[in-house]
Every structure is written in structure tokens, then in C-alpha cells.
Design an enzyme around this catalytic site. Structure first.
Site, short mmCIF file in Angstrom:
data_model
loop_
_atom_site.label_atom_id
_atom_site.label_comp_id
_atom_site.label_asym_id
_atom_site.label_seq_id
_atom_site.Cartn_x
_atom_site.Cartn_y
_atom_site.Cartn_z
N HIS A 1 -94.16 15.67 -53.67
CA HIS A 1 -95.48 16.26 -53.44
C HIS A 1 -95.45 17.61 -52.70
O HIS A 1 -95.99 18.59 -53.21
CB HIS A 1 -96.39 15.25 -52.71
N THR B 1 -91.10 2.93 -53.09
CA THR B 1 -92.32 3.51 -53.68
C THR B 1 -93.23 2.36 -54.09
O THR B 1 -92.85 1.19 -53.99
CB THR B 1 -91.97 4.41 -54.88
N GLU C 1 -115.35 -0.04 -44.50
CA GLU C 1 -114.77 -0.39 -45.79
C GLU C 1 -114.82 -1.90 -46.06
O GLU C 1 -115.07 -2.32 -47.19
CB GLU C 1 -113.33 0.12 -45.88
P1 NAD Z 1 -105.34 5.04 -51.16
O1 NAD Z 1 -105.49 6.49 -50.92
O2 NAD Z 1 -106.15 4.44 -52.26
O3 NAD Z 1 -105.62 4.24 -49.81
C1 NAD Z 1 -106.75 4.55 -49.18
C2 NAD Z 1 -106.96 3.49 -48.13
O4 NAD Z 1 -106.22 3.81 -46.97
C3 NAD Z 1 -108.41 3.46 -47.74
O5 NAD Z 1 -109.10 2.63 -48.64
C4 NAD Z 1 -108.32 2.94 -46.33
O6 NAD Z 1 -108.23 1.54 -46.34
C5 NAD Z 1 -107.00 3.49 -45.84
N1 NAD Z 1 -107.20 4.72 -45.04
C6 NAD Z 1 -107.16 5.98 -45.52
N2 NAD Z 1 -107.37 6.84 -44.49
C7 NAD Z 1 -107.53 6.08 -43.38
C8 NAD Z 1 -107.75 6.37 -42.01
N3 NAD Z 1 -107.87 7.62 -41.59
N4 NAD Z 1 -107.84 5.33 -41.16
C9 NAD Z 1 -107.71 4.06 -41.56
N5 NAD Z 1 -107.50 3.73 -42.85
C10 NAD Z 1 -107.41 4.72 -43.73
O7 NAD Z 1 -103.81 4.75 -51.31
P2 NAD Z 1 -103.11 4.01 -52.52
O8 NAD Z 1 -103.27 4.83 -53.75
O9 NAD Z 1 -103.53 2.59 -52.51
O10 NAD Z 1 -101.61 4.13 -52.09
C11 NAD Z 1 -101.05 3.38 -51.03
C12 NAD Z 1 -99.72 4.00 -50.70
O11 NAD Z 1 -98.93 4.06 -51.90
C13 NAD Z 1 -99.80 5.45 -50.20
O12 NAD Z 1 -98.76 5.62 -49.29
C14 NAD Z 1 -99.50 6.29 -51.45
O13 NAD Z 1 -98.92 7.53 -51.12
C15 NAD Z 1 -98.52 5.39 -52.17
N6 NAD Z 1 -98.47 5.57 -53.63
C16 NAD Z 1 -99.58 5.40 -54.37
C17 NAD Z 1 -99.50 5.50 -55.75
C18 NAD Z 1 -100.70 5.25 -56.62
O14 NAD Z 1 -100.57 5.34 -57.85
N7 NAD Z 1 -101.85 4.91 -56.08
C19 NAD Z 1 -98.27 5.76 -56.36
C20 NAD Z 1 -97.13 5.94 -55.57
C21 NAD Z 1 -97.25 5.81 -54.20
#
Ligand code: NAD
Length: 411
Positions: free
Chosen positions: A213, A145, A36
Site C-alpha cells: 500500500h 494477511t 457500531e
Molecule cells: P474494515 O476497515 O472493514 O474494519 C473497520 C472496522 O474497524 C470498523 O467497523 C470498526 O469496528 C473498526 N475500527 C475502525 N476504526 C476504528 C477506531 N478508530 N476505533 C475503534 N475501532 C475502529 O477492515 P476489514 O476490511 O475488515 O479488514 C480487517 C483487517 O484486514 C485490516 O487490517 C485490513 O487492512 C486487513 N485486510 C483486509 C482486506 C479486505 O479485503 N477487507 C484484505 C486484506 C487485508
């Protein structure tokens, strides 16, 4: 301020833009995920046009654009962590332990280590990886959150904020660092959301993802036969029915029963942040909710949740047409059960509070995911799957007293 962001997903894109745009901050990205870091570097520094980009562009919910450029993008912790004043984990909670362990040798004393958001048991995970002494040399912070709903529009280049929360809770340890952390985060986030102090234990119990969820998936899919594909992907929040609303109310009542029991045993405990979900919803989304008659109508009419659909994977039916199957490997299961609902369930067990509704969801979910977290009505202490969770029992706690005292929830 030198800030390092861990991950490379939606939230890291937003934070890169917001922090990179600040004149007094320098932002770097550490990603330990596959290649990444390379892909981000290529998207940012070597885009197809061969022009170096100005950075990641974030389109905010009022339409204004913020652009921020990371100074380093790497998969090597030693390149960025020794200089870091702030390290932010903004990625699924099942990755927290991996990052804390990889970065720990380079942490400088007094560094701020934060999770946006915490999910359940963030502090338990950090203590487990660092040990209590090392942990106390850092400032720990976590939010209940993410401040926004956000989605990447072009990887490494642009991201969109779909909605900003009005108010979110923030826990800081030690408490004496609250002003320092709040000032930094307010500098990054601006006027919204408003950050309200709460305790780390309250964050764990009020982990909204772990309530929403798995319960909404259970509500929608509990009678699904396990194989018939869906012709269209059902709406997630807008599709919630009265059964799901009632189930969420019941699970939230169980969380409040845990809070009451903890307060009976430890009356000085700070658990103000633990609220019923029907109170949490208008507090977080305010006027973004069109119909506040019931929890079900709030889920169905919250503008911030509009259009979001169930996690499903594309399949082809025998006649060649497209169809969809539920994705039980999505983070609504792989993050929100082991680092969410199971943490709360483990605390309930230590406190001696029965949680029949939560158990029904957990038993259904573990069956769908092929896991064993609960066995014979209890946390499955001897099953290897317990290691994936952040419930107190995974860290060896079998007594409420030692759980509360070792983690400084009470003194
Ligand atoms: P995301 O799914 O976009 O993050 C993905 C990232 O996590 C990847 O780019 C990688 O860097 C890492 N990742 C995923 N699987 C991995 C693995 N197996 N090993 C190592 N790294 C790994 O998440 P997001 O949307 O940026 O959200 C971040 C946090 O915020 C999460 O806990 C999510 O539940 C929470 N959240 C997100 C939103 C939203 O709108 N995006 C809203 C509320 C809460």
C-alpha cells in the site's frame, strides 16, 4: 467453542457468517467503535421489515451462500469475554491495543487470542498491554494477511468474498498449540486458504499490506503537486507502473537483507516465511494472475486486485464538477505505516541494515500524514508520534539482542 469477534467491518461480517453457520460454535461480536454495536444489532435484529433476520449472509467467491447469526452483539467486554474460548481481532491493527486492554481483565487461561491479519508487531503490542506473564497464559495466533478479499454489501446483513487466497502463513505461540489453532481455523475457513506455519517475526517482516500500500501510493503520487484534484480515481494495482514495480522490488530486497542479517546473527532463527514479493504473489494468488512476466504485470493482471482504486475523497471543483483528492487518512497510511513499514524499519535499524528505498517512502508518507516517525535518518525516538507505531523502539528496544530474546524469537 465460544468465539468472540472484535470489530464490525468487512472481515467480521465474513467471520460471523462462517462461524455462526457451524453447529458446534457460537459467535458473538464486540465492537468498541462509536455506536457500531447498536447499529449492527439494529441491522440484524430490528431491520426495517421488523422480521428478525437469520444472520449475516456471506456470498463466497464460487457463489455459494453461508448464513451465520451472532448470539450477542455488544460494546461491553464483560458480557462476552469471560466465556470466550477464542477471541479474534479482525480489524485495522491500530485498534488491537484498544481491544486487548479492554478485554484483558476477563481473559481466561488458555484462551486463543488471534489477529486476522497480524500486520507488524502484533505480539509486541500484546506483550506491552498484558505483560509477559499474562501473555504466556494465552495462546497467541496470527495470520500474515486476511484469507480473503471481502467487502460488506449491506451493513449488518450481507458481505461478499471477492477472492480467496490459496495459501497464507499462520504463526502460533506457543508452538505446542499449533495443531489446536490450525484445526480450529481450518474448521472455520474450509479448504482454502491452506495454512502454513511460520514465526511471529516472519509475519512482521512479511506484512504484505505494509509493502504494497505505501509503496504503490508513493509510486503513483510522489510527483503530485499536493492540490490539483483528479478527474477520476486511478486504479490502485492495475495502475501500477514500471517505477512502482521497481520500487516494490527494491523495498522487498531490503526486507530480504534484514532477514539475511538476522540469520547471520541468529542462525537458528525461523524466517522461512519471509519471501520476495515476486515470489509471494503467485504463491498467494496462483492462476488468478494472468501475466507473470514481472512484478508490475502481476500487479496489473491479478484478478483479485481488479477494479480496486486509490483511496480518495470526493471534492467539488470551482465549476461544480466532481473531482477527487488523495486520502492520506485512509488505513493504507494510518495502519500500514505505523503498524507496518515502520515496524520493519525499526528492526532494520536494530540489525544495522540500511534501507534507503524504504526510507524514501516513509519520509514521503510521514510528510503527507503530518507525522514524524523518522528523523535524521533514524527512528524518531523522542517524538510523541513514535507511540502510534509498533516498532521495537516504541517498546523501549534499542538492542537487537534484547529484542530477539525478550520476544522469544530466539532462546
Ligand atoms: P474494515 O476497515 O472493514 O474494519 C473497520 C472496522 O474497524 C470498523 O467497523 C470498526 O469496528 C473498526 N475500527 C475502525 N476504526 C476504528 C477506531 N478508530 N476505533 C475503534 N475501532 C475502529 O477492515 P476489514 O476490511 O475488515 O479488514 C480487517 C483487517 O484486514 C485490516 O487490517 C485490513 O487492512 C486487513 N485486510 C483486509 C482486506 C479486505 O479485503 N477487507 C484484505 C486484506 C487485508
Amino acid at each position: 467453542m465460544k468465539v468472540v469477534l472484535c470489530g464490525g467491518g468487512n472481515a467480521v461480517h465474513v467471520l460471523t457468517a462462517l462461524i455462526g453457520a457451524l453447529p458446534d460454535c457460537e459467535v458473538s461480536i464486540l465492537s468498541l467503535y462509536d455506536d457500531e454495536a447498536n447499529r449492527l444489532n439494529e441491522a440484524l435484529v430490528f431491520p426495517t421489515s421488523h422480521d428478525k433476520r437469520e444472520g449475516i449472509t456471506c456470498t463466497c467467491d464460487q457463489g455459494q451462500k453461508v448464513i451465520g447469526q451472532p448470539v450477542i452483539i455488544t460494546h461491553v467486554p464483560s458480557q462476552v469475554i469471560p466465556e470466550a474460548d477464542v477471541l479474534i481481532l479482525s480489524l485495522p491493527a491500530f485498534c488491537h491495543a484498544l481491544y486487548v486492554e479492554a478485554c484483558a481483565p476477563y481473559f481466561k487461561d488458555g484462551m486463543m487470542l488471534g489477529a486476522l491479519p497480524a500486520e507488524g508487531g502484533f505480539d509486541l503490542c500484546v506483550r506491552d498491554r498484558l505483560g509477559p506473564k499474562r501473555m504466556e497464559q494465552l495462546i497467541l495466533f496470527a495470520t500474515e494477511t486476511l484469507p480473503w478479499a471481502c467487502r460488506i454489501t449491506t451493513f449488518g446483513q450481507s458481505v461478499e468474498i471477492l477472492g480467496t487466497k490459496k495459501t497464507i502463513d499462520l504463526a502460533v505461540s506457543p508452538l505446542s498449540a499449533t495443531f489446536k489453532v490450525t484445526s480450529f481455523l481450518t474448521h472455520v475457513l474450509g479448504d482454502a486458504p491452506v495454512l502454513v506455519p511460520c514465526s511471529l517475526l516472519a509475519l512482521t517482516l512479511m506484512n504484505i499490506n505494509s509493502l504494497w500500500h505505501p509503496t504503490i501510493m508513493y509510486g503513483a503520487l510522489r510527483q503530485w503537486d499536493g492540490h490539483t484534484p483528479f478527474d477520476t480515481i486511478p486504479l490502485f494495482y492495475q495502475g501500477a507502473d514500471a517505477f512502482t514495480g521497481a520500487m516494490l522490488t527494491a523495498v522487498s530486497n531490503e526486507v530480504l537483507a534484514i532477514k539475511r542479517q538476522l540469520l547471520l546473527t541468529f542462525p537458528t532463527l525461523s524466517l522461512k516465511g519471509v519471501r520476495h514479493v515476486s515470489e509471494w504473489m503467485p504463491r498467494a494468488y496462483g492462476e488468478g494472475i494472468e501475466d507473470t512476466t514481472s512484478l508490475t504485470t502481476m500487479l496489473q493482471t491479478n484478478r483479485g486486485y481488479r477494479g480496486l482504486r486509490h483511496p480518495m475523497t470526493l471534492v467539488q471543483k470551482e465549476d461544480g464538477t466532481k473531482a477527487y483528492l488523495p486520502d492520506f487518512k485512509y488505513r493504507y497510511m494510518t495502519e500500514d505505516i505505523p503498524c507496518g513499514l515502520m515496524v520493519t524499519r525499526g528492526i532494520a535499524e536494530l540489525a544495522g541494515v540500511a534501507t534507503p528505498q524504504m526510507d524514501a517512502i516513509l519520509l514521503w508518507a510521514q510528510n503527507k500524514c503530518g507525522k514524524t516517525y523518522l528523523e535524521d535518518g533514524k527512528v524518531a525516538l523522542s517524538h510523541p508520534d513514535l507511540e502510534e507505531t509498533r516498532c521495537p523502539q516504541r517498546y523501549g528496544y534499542t538492542s537487537l539482542e534484547s529484542f530477539m530474546r525478550d520476544n522469544h524469537y530466539v532462546v
